[in-house]
Design an enzyme around this catalytic site. Structure first.
Site, mmCIF file in Angstrom:
data_model
loop_
_atom_site.group_PDB
_atom_site.id
_atom_site.type_symbol
_atom_site.label_atom_id
_atom_site.label_comp_id
_atom_site.label_asym_id
_atom_site.label_seq_id
_atom_site.Cartn_x
_atom_site.Cartn_y
_atom_site.Cartn_z
ATOM 1 N N ARG A 37 5.776 5.933 31.721
ATOM 2 C CA ARG A 37 4.409 5.802 31.205
ATOM 3 C C ARG A 37 4.237 4.528 30.377
ATOM 4 O O ARG A 37 3.142 3.964 30.343
ATOM 5 C CB ARG A 37 4.031 7.023 30.371
ATOM 6 C CG ARG A 37 3.698 8.209 31.264
ATOM 7 C CD ARG A 37 3.265 9.402 30.472
ATOM 8 N NE ARG A 37 2.618 10.370 31.344
ATOM 9 C CZ ARG A 37 2.412 11.641 31.038
ATOM 10 N NH1 ARG A 37 2.804 12.095 29.863
ATOM 11 N NH2 ARG A 37 1.815 12.443 31.869
ATOM 12 N N LYS A 202 3.072 28.075 39.838
ATOM 13 C CA LYS A 202 1.989 29.050 39.938
ATOM 14 C C LYS A 202 0.911 28.663 40.933
ATOM 15 O O LYS A 202 0.346 27.578 40.862
ATOM 16 C CB LYS A 202 1.347 29.245 38.555
ATOM 17 C CG LYS A 202 2.260 30.008 37.608
ATOM 18 C CD LYS A 202 1.779 29.924 36.180
ATOM 19 C CE LYS A 202 0.559 30.795 35.948
ATOM 20 N NZ LYS A 202 0.023 30.598 34.575
ATOM 21 N N GLY A 360 3.612 16.232 36.707
ATOM 22 C CA GLY A 360 4.678 15.831 35.797
ATOM 23 C C GLY A 360 6.058 16.237 36.282
ATOM 24 O O GLY A 360 6.988 15.432 36.290
ATOM 25 N N GLY A 384 -2.209 16.722 35.144
ATOM 26 C CA GLY A 384 -3.432 17.505 35.000
ATOM 27 C C GLY A 384 -4.666 16.726 35.408
ATOM 28 O O GLY A 384 -5.549 17.237 36.089
HETATM 29 P P1 ADP Z 1 4.018 19.852 38.593
HETATM 30 O O1 ADP Z 1 4.282 19.617 37.124
HETATM 31 O O2 ADP Z 1 4.646 18.795 39.453
HETATM 32 O O3 ADP Z 1 2.557 20.039 38.886
HETATM 33 P P2 ADP Z 1 4.530 22.664 38.360
HETATM 34 O O4 ADP Z 1 4.413 22.538 36.884
HETATM 35 O O5 ADP Z 1 3.472 23.386 39.090
HETATM 36 O O6 ADP Z 1 4.746 21.222 39.011
HETATM 37 O O7 ADP Z 1 5.883 23.448 38.726
HETATM 38 C C1 ADP Z 1 7.152 22.949 38.412
HETATM 39 C C2 ADP Z 1 8.164 24.070 38.259
HETATM 40 O O8 ADP Z 1 8.124 24.965 39.364
HETATM 41 C C3 ADP Z 1 9.579 23.545 38.189
HETATM 42 O O9 ADP Z 1 10.058 23.710 36.875
HETATM 43 C C4 ADP Z 1 10.347 24.414 39.198
HETATM 44 O O10 ADP Z 1 11.581 24.889 38.694
HETATM 45 C C5 ADP Z 1 9.402 25.571 39.435
HETATM 46 N N1 ADP Z 1 9.620 26.222 40.730
HETATM 47 C C6 ADP Z 1 9.601 25.678 41.945
HETATM 48 N N2 ADP Z 1 9.932 26.591 42.880
HETATM 49 C C7 ADP Z 1 10.153 27.757 42.243
HETATM 50 C C8 ADP Z 1 10.534 29.081 42.652
HETATM 51 N N3 ADP Z 1 10.749 29.358 43.939
HETATM 52 N N4 ADP Z 1 10.687 30.014 41.703
HETATM 53 C C9 ADP Z 1 10.472 29.718 40.407
HETATM 54 N N5 ADP Z 1 10.106 28.503 39.952
HETATM 55 C C10 ADP Z 1 9.958 27.526 40.855
HETATM 56 MG MG MG Z 2 4.300 21.013 35.456
#
Ligand code: ADP
Ligand code: MG
Length: 404
Positions: A37, A202, A360, A384
């Protein structure tokens, strides 16, 4: 897209210019673990230095409680900024107090100062308009003009993002311009075929993005924790994997809509099922229709997409002209469950058109797995913010810069 540009502010030589950056870098024991960043903020700061402006950089770091907290000082960031710019950066020990006034008053043309963490002041993130306005006024005295370049915070109605932009002649910086240019290519007439890869934890975080992008994409690939809500919607047992039961109906609606629009939703056919959540967990690859037939039965946890799924995803990605990826395919933080994320990242690096990584954790994943930023078309600095843009939401920090 009608964002006011830096040029629209006229000559900035000798003027004091406040630049809102997002220098919210991850720290471990006071050491910066990823300076992405800070590097992303350099083009605008350098341009202002060359224009002979007196540059006043402001940023937040972490989530202090509206009061000074040594844990969240920007001191290490000032040091790193100084190294990356190759010139001194005056670090002010406070944000709007005597330290800041002294630092700004001492600036000569082409000099740079960084003020202490904006969020050491309750007014920055206050829910009350008048408190944010009052804090923005105390910041505004440091500038003859304002440049907003913290893309990671443009979805926030905060004093240094929104109210400050109203108090001074203001414009968008080069990072915001770059980020929007890329996001625009993902929403307006994307080059086809267009694939969107979603994962992460999620499904409820990503519903808005699915809804907004479904009419625009050719394929939607679903991995990560959210895959289990899709698999459950198709009637599969998912053991103790992440599942949002209250979203099953919504997901079914998306599956129907995709079918009606001729969009291919590519779901996993195999999953890595583990005995527990941990790097030392026993695990095996199971087809999605027999997740609970593993030795751990209904307590088995799906922690990654399986190898067949990863190969199929990679094939779709490589054949696409535009790819947007948000959300790791599995628990990449634990080595046994990082393979799916690695395969997808590798496939993105082989895309001939535009490949974009947003989020992130996704950005952290590609970096910790050893990929370089240059291997992708773009890695967004704002998780976000980019998701809200892709949901079609209005972003206050952009609207105040003339965006419609
Ligand atoms: P981003 O920050 O890229 O938008 P998210 O915050 O939505 O991504 O999700 C990231 C998290 O999702 C990671 O910490 C990862 O460990 C978790 N994750 C991915 N697949 C699974 C799974 N099958 N079960 C539980 N957690 C998961
Ligand atoms: Mg995240």
């Amino acid at each position: 897209m009608t964002l006011r540009t830096i040029e629209s502010l006229g000559s900035l030589a000798g003027k004091r210019v406040i630049v809102r950056c997002d220098l919210n870098v991850p720290l471990k024991d006071g050491v910066i673990t990823d300076d992405g960043r800070i590097r992303a903020s350099l083009p605008t700061i350098n341009e202002l230095i060359h224009a002979g402006a007196r540059v006043v950089v402001v940023s937040h770091l972490g989530r202090p409680d509206g009061a000074p907290d040594a844990k969240y000082t920007l001191a290490a960031v000032a040091q790193r900024l100084c190294e990356l710019l190759g010139k001194p950066v005056t670090f002010a020990q406070d944000t709007v107090g005597t330290g800041a006034h002294e630092a700004v008053d001492a600036l000569q043309d082409g000099d740079v100062a960084l003020l202490e963490n904006l969020r050491f002041n309750a007014g920055e993130t206050s829910k009350k308009d008048e408190e944010r306005e009052a804090f923005a006024k105390r910041l505004a005295v440091f500038g003859d003009a304002f440049i907003s370049d913290g893309f990671g915070v443009v979805h926030r109605k905060q004093a240094s993002v929104y109210e400050l932009a109203k108090l001074l002649p203001s414009a968008a910086g080069l990072l915001i311009a770059t980020e929007l240019d890329v996001l625009d290519r993902l929403t307006e007439k994307p080059a086809k075929p267009y694939a969107v890869v979603l994962g992460g934890s999620k499904v409820s975080d990503k519903l808005g993005v699915i809804a907004h992008l479904l009419p625009r994409v050719d394929s939607l690939l679903i991995g990560g924790g959210m895959m289990f809500t899709f698999l459950a919607a198709l009637g599969h047992q998912v053991g103790s994997s992440l599942l949002e039961k209250d979203q099953i109906d919504t997901v079914r609606g998306y599956l129907d809509e995709a079918r009606a629009r001729g969009v291919e939703i590519v779901l996993p056919t195999d999953v890595v099922v583990a005995s527990k959540f941990g790097a030392d967990a026993e695990h095996q690859v199971r087809p999605v229709d027999s997740i609970e037939s593993s030795p751990w039965g209904s307590s088995g946890l799906g922690l990654d997409i399986g190898p067949d799924t990863a190969a199929r995803f990679a094939e779709v990605i490589r054949a696409s002209e535009t790819v947007f990826w948000n959300g790791p395919m599995g628990v990449f933080e634990l080595a046994p469950f990082a393979a799916g994320t690695r395969t997808v990242a590798e496939a993105l690096t082989a895309v001939n058109g535009l490949s974009v990584v947003g989020g992130g954790d996704s950005a952290a994943a590609v970096r910790t797995l050893g990929f370089h930023d240059e291997q992708f078309g773009h890695i967004s600095t704002g998780g976000g913010a980019s998701l809200e843009f892709l949901e079609g939401k209005r972003l206050p920090g952009l609207e105040v810069l003339g965006w419609q």
